[in-house]
Scaffold this active site. Sequence first.
Site: not given
Ligand code: NAP
Length: 266
Positions: A158, A171
Amino acid sequence: MTTGTASDNMTAPNTSNPFSLHGKVALVTGASTGLGQGIAIALAQAGADVVGVARSSTADAERGVTAAGRKFHALHSDLERRNEPANVVAQALKAAGRVDILVNNAGIIRRDDALTFSEEDWDAALNLNLKVPFFLAQAVAKQLVQAGRGGKIINIASMLSFQGGIRTASYTASKSGLAGITRLLANEWATRGINVNAIAPGYFETNNTAALRTDEQRNRDILGRIPAGRWGKPSDLGGAAVFLASAASDYVHGTIVPVDGGWLAR
Ligand code: NAP
């Protein structure tokens, strides 16, 4: 935990292309939506079969992967459960026969002022964003070492692996820790042919950032500092993911690649 498979419609391997993932299997956590879904589809478009992990339906990822002519194995699991990382890797091996690439993408964010931040919100993010990726990497690396093969581990870090952030204590701690663990594992496993690297996404349009995008002031402030002038889309991560998953990155170890529309350059 349940598994399911989708149809096999093989495309011809391109062995001369260092970015080709033909013959490889990628285990992608958090494949139900957002960045994980985008990465799963990009890896499939480069030739990999995919095991997609999430608690909810991974149907959209499955559609994208099979449209690219690759196999998709759905693995429904709550990764926060104790010993689940080792179970998930065992299930993935049973379903797909091998795991060459691990993408540690599943993650959560908890927002509150540091003065009132709860122990529960601390533990939740540290567990899913830091402990789970470490033990998934350990389980994948164990089977690679046992099989005498190399592999690729990609952690999704991140901007808060570099910066402090605000109202995101657990986080920030988890993503800063994940950067450190990426370097530690690279140091330990580089000679075994296992590349451990990370991608640091900037600000992407997913559920994770919905609260920021609906807050007009925060949305304006964030957009105002992104040189590209827009939020990232999950497909924007595909190139970096394919690079770090492929032979093209065989001499790349312990790096954190920002894909941020220029945010860190500002
Ligand atoms: P998101 O849309 O909230 O998706 C999160 C994913 O993690 C979903 O597929 C969710 O699936 C899964 N997940 C959550 N809890 C879980 C559990 N207990 N067991 C199994 N799967 C689980 O988030 P995103 O934005 O795509 O983020 C993905 C990654 O990128 C994360 O590590 C986040 O910190 C990182 N990131 C995101 C951004 C951004 O701008 N979006 C920026 C920097 C880093 P289910 O709910 O179906 O389990």
